[in-house]
Design a protein around this motif. Structure first.
Motif, PDB file in Angstrom:
ATOM      1  N   GLY A  36      49.431  28.026  56.215  1.00 26.12           N
ATOM      2  CA  GLY A  36      49.625  29.064  57.225  1.00 26.12           C
ATOM      3  C   GLY A  36      48.756  28.878  58.458  1.00 26.12           C
ATOM      4  N   ILE A  37      48.407  27.632  58.752  1.00 21.40           N
ATOM      5  CA  ILE A  37      47.540  27.350  59.902  1.00 21.40           C
ATOM      6  C   ILE A  37      48.392  26.946  61.093  1.00 21.40           C
ATOM      7  CG2 ILE A  37      45.756  25.797  60.818  1.00 21.40           C
ATOM      8  CD1 ILE A  37      44.749  25.529  57.884  1.00 21.40           C
ATOM      9  N   ARG A  38      48.146  27.581  62.223  1.00 19.11           N
ATOM     10  CA  ARG A  38      48.759  27.207  63.492  1.00 19.11           C
ATOM     11  C   ARG A  38      47.696  27.422  64.556  1.00 19.11           C
ATOM     12  NH1 ARG A  38      54.086  26.691  65.228  1.00 19.11           N
ATOM     13  NH2 ARG A  38      54.178  26.512  67.481  1.00 19.11           N
ATOM     14  N   LYS A  39      47.335  26.357  65.261  1.00 15.02           N
ATOM     15  CA  LYS A  39      46.267  26.454  66.258  1.00 15.02           C
ATOM     16  C   LYS A  39      46.688  25.745  67.531  1.00 15.02           C
ATOM     17  CE  LYS A  39      41.353  25.566  66.954  1.00 15.02           C
ATOM     18  NZ  LYS A  39      40.839  26.886  67.209  1.00 15.02           N
ATOM     19  N   THR A  40      46.491  26.428  68.653  1.00 18.08           N
ATOM     20  CA  THR A  40      46.673  25.800  69.956  1.00 18.08           C
ATOM     21  C   THR A  40      45.344  25.158  70.311  1.00 18.08           C
ATOM     22  OG1 THR A  40      48.346  27.400  70.619  1.00 18.08           O
ATOM     23  CG2 THR A  40      47.245  26.173  72.374  1.00 18.08           C
ATOM     24  N   LEU A  41      45.370  23.852  70.488  1.00 18.31           N
ATOM     25  CA  LEU A  41      44.144  23.106  70.751  1.00 18.31           C
ATOM     26  C   LEU A  41      43.709  23.270  72.202  1.00 18.31           C
ATOM     27  CD1 LEU A  41      45.093  19.820  68.879  1.00 18.31           C
ATOM     28  CD2 LEU A  41      43.738  21.740  68.015  1.00 18.31           C
ATOM     29  N   ALA A  42      42.420  23.490  72.378  1.00 14.94           N
ATOM     30  CA  ALA A  42      41.820  23.550  73.705  1.00 14.94           C
ATOM     31  C   ALA A  42      41.204  22.185  73.997  1.00 14.94           C
ATOM     32  CB  ALA A  42      40.743  24.633  73.738  1.00 14.94           C
ATOM     33  N   ARG A  43      41.030  21.866  75.257  1.00 18.55           N
ATOM     34  CA  ARG A  43      40.371  20.610  75.622  1.00 18.55           C
ATOM     35  C   ARG A  43      38.955  20.614  75.046  1.00 18.55           C
ATOM     36  NH1 ARG A  43      41.847  16.955  79.372  1.00 18.55           N
ATOM     37  NH2 ARG A  43      43.356  18.434  80.200  1.00 18.55           N
ATOM     38  N   GLY A  44      38.596  19.514  74.395  1.00 19.90           N
ATOM     39  CA  GLY A  44      37.279  19.405  73.773  1.00 19.90           C
ATOM     40  C   GLY A  44      37.369  19.543  72.271  1.00 19.90           C
ATOM     41  N   LEU A  45      36.283  19.999  71.649  1.00 20.12           N
ATOM     42  CA  LEU A  45      36.191  20.072  70.194  1.00 20.12           C
ATOM     43  C   LEU A  45      36.866  21.337  69.659  1.00 20.12           C
ATOM     44  CD1 LEU A  45      35.040  18.755  67.623  1.00 20.12           C
ATOM     45  CD2 LEU A  45      33.026  20.194  67.938  1.00 20.12           C
ATOM     46  N   ASN A  46      37.736  21.150  68.682  1.00 22.82           N
ATOM     47  CA  ASN A  46      38.413  22.235  67.976  1.00 22.82           C
ATOM     48  C   ASN A  46      38.102  22.079  66.493  1.00 22.82           C
ATOM     49  OD1 ASN A  46      40.690  23.401  70.018  1.00 22.82           O
ATOM     50  ND2 ASN A  46      40.301  21.234  70.390  1.00 22.82           N
ATOM     51  N   VAL A  47      37.915  23.192  65.791  1.00 19.77           N
ATOM     52  CA  VAL A  47      37.582  23.144  64.370  1.00 19.77           C
ATOM     53  C   VAL A  47      38.591  23.979  63.587  1.00 19.77           C
ATOM     54  CG1 VAL A  47      35.853  23.706  62.613  1.00 19.77           C
ATOM     55  CG2 VAL A  47      35.124  22.812  64.836  1.00 19.77           C
ATOM     56  N   ILE A  48      39.124  23.396  62.527  1.00 21.70           N
ATOM     57  CA  ILE A  48      40.006  24.091  61.594  1.00 21.70           C
ATOM     58  C   ILE A  48      39.374  23.942  60.213  1.00 21.70           C
ATOM     59  CG2 ILE A  48      42.282  24.108  60.505  1.00 21.70           C
ATOM     60  CD1 ILE A  48      43.392  22.920  63.136  1.00 21.70           C
ATOM     61  N   GLN A  49      39.268  25.061  59.487  1.00 19.58           N
ATOM     62  CA  GLN A  49      38.659  25.019  58.159  1.00 19.58           C
ATOM     63  C   GLN A  49      39.636  25.571  57.119  1.00 19.58           C
ATOM     64  OE1 GLN A  49      34.308  25.895  58.079  1.00 19.58           O
ATOM     65  NE2 GLN A  49      34.737  26.731  60.120  1.00 19.58           N
ATOM     66  N   PHE A  50      39.663  24.927  55.972  1.00 15.97           N
ATOM     67  CA  PHE A  50      40.467  25.391  54.851  1.00 15.97           C
ATOM     68  C   PHE A  50      39.949  24.717  53.585  1.00 15.97           C
ATOM     69  CE2 PHE A  50      42.488  21.526  56.284  1.00 15.97           C
ATOM     70  CZ  PHE A  50      42.930  20.887  55.135  1.00 15.97           C
ATOM     71  N   THR A  51      40.368  25.233  52.440  1.00 10.72           N
ATOM     72  CA  THR A  51      39.983  24.653  51.155  1.00 10.72           C
ATOM     73  C   THR A  51      41.245  24.291  50.389  1.00 10.72           C
ATOM     74  OG1 THR A  51      37.961  25.977  51.092  1.00 10.72           O
ATOM     75  CG2 THR A  51      38.695  25.009  49.008  1.00 10.72           C
ATOM     76  N   PRO A  52      41.498  23.000  50.156  1.00 13.50           N
ATOM     77  CA  PRO A  52      42.683  22.593  49.402  1.00 13.50           C
ATOM     78  C   PRO A  52      42.563  23.006  47.939  1.00 13.50           C
ATOM     79  CG  PRO A  52      41.375  20.671  50.023  1.00 13.50           C
ATOM     80  CD  PRO A  52      40.713  21.861  50.607  1.00 13.50           C
ATOM     81  N   LYS A  53      43.589  23.662  47.430  1.00  6.95           N
ATOM     82  CA  LYS A  53      43.556  24.207  46.060  1.00  6.95           C
ATOM     83  C   LYS A  53      44.316  23.363  45.050  1.00  6.95           C
ATOM     84  CE  LYS A  53      41.167  27.815  47.152  1.00  6.95           C
ATOM     85  NZ  LYS A  53      39.781  27.873  46.777  1.00  6.95           N
TER      86      LYS A  53
END
Length: 75
Positions: A36-53
């Motif tokens: 359920g992750i959807r992220k619009t990336l900004a210029r520079g560093l972007n971080v997405i976190q999740f834990t694979p189950k």
């Protein structure tokens, strides 16, 4: 997206750092449907976190599904 495939461990939190310098079009959006992750990336560093189950493959793509990659989740 580079790299296109990554390996992570089941039940270990993932901190996915994306350096978006020259990004445009549909590649600005990254989606991980199974989490359920959807992220619009900004210029520079972007971080997405999740834990694979579960062990297996987690697919990700741009917003239109044209640019693809995956995580291989191992035990």
């Amino acid at each position: 997206y580079q790299p296109k495939s990554l390996t992570v461990k089941k039940n270990v939190p993932v901190r996915w750092e994306i350096d978006a310098q020259d990004i445009g079009g549909c590649a600005r959006d990254i989606i991980v449907p199974s989490y359920g992750i959807r992220k619009t990336l900004a210029r520079g560093l972007n971080v997405i976190q999740f834990t694979p189950k579960q062990a297996g493959i987690i697919d990700f793509s741009c917003g239109m599904g044209m640019i693809r990659g995956s995580f291989s989740v191992v035990e």
